[in-house]
Motif scaffolding. Structure first.
Motif: not given
Length: 137
Positions: A81-98
């Motif tokens: 989604g567009t609300g995930a950014y800006p993000a680092d690797r761990e935040q992006l993986l957390g968003t994908l899992r969520g």
């Protein structure tokens, strides 16, 4: 008990419409009352629509990308989604899992370099080695 929705016909009526339409389509004859409303065949200089490969009809992949690159980037964008950014690797993986991304996408995204902040899906795709669109100059 029947479910109520915002549609104006019941499910039984919808099923009846589907049967009627299926019968008309299988009749191998005109489905229109007025001839001018019938679809016209392709012109001499146009390919038959049913002969054109699906990739061409849907636009295909832009220059610089393969159809697989397009599919993976689409999945990344859809699950991040567009609300995930800006993000680092761990935040992006957390968003994908969520967002319940498929395991294959999670495993692929786990290859992102650590210690970098990503501003959008394009940067994520580039970091993962996916092809990116070539802009015309």
């Amino acid at each position: 008990m029947s479910e109520q929705g915002s549609d104006k016909t019941s499910q039984l009526r919808d099923d009846q419409y589907k049967r009627e339409l299926r019968n008309e389509m299988q009749a191998n004859r005109s489905t229109r009352m007025q001839e001018e409303r019938e679809p016209e065949p392709s012109g001499e200089d146009q390919p038959d629509a049913d002969q054109v490969p699906n990739a061409i009809r849907t636009g295909g992949a832009p220059p610089g990308m393969t159809p697989e690159d397009v599919a993976v980037r689409y999945d990344l964008a859809r699950f991040l989604g567009t609300g995930a950014y800006p993000a680092d690797r761990e935040q992006l993986l957390g968003t994908l899992r969520g967002n319940h991304a498929p395991d294959a996408l999670l495993e692929f995204a786990a290859q992102l370099p650590v210690g970098r902040t990503y501003r959008n899906t394009q940067e994520v795709a580039e970091a993962l080695g996916l092809g990116v669109e070539e802009h015309r100059t």
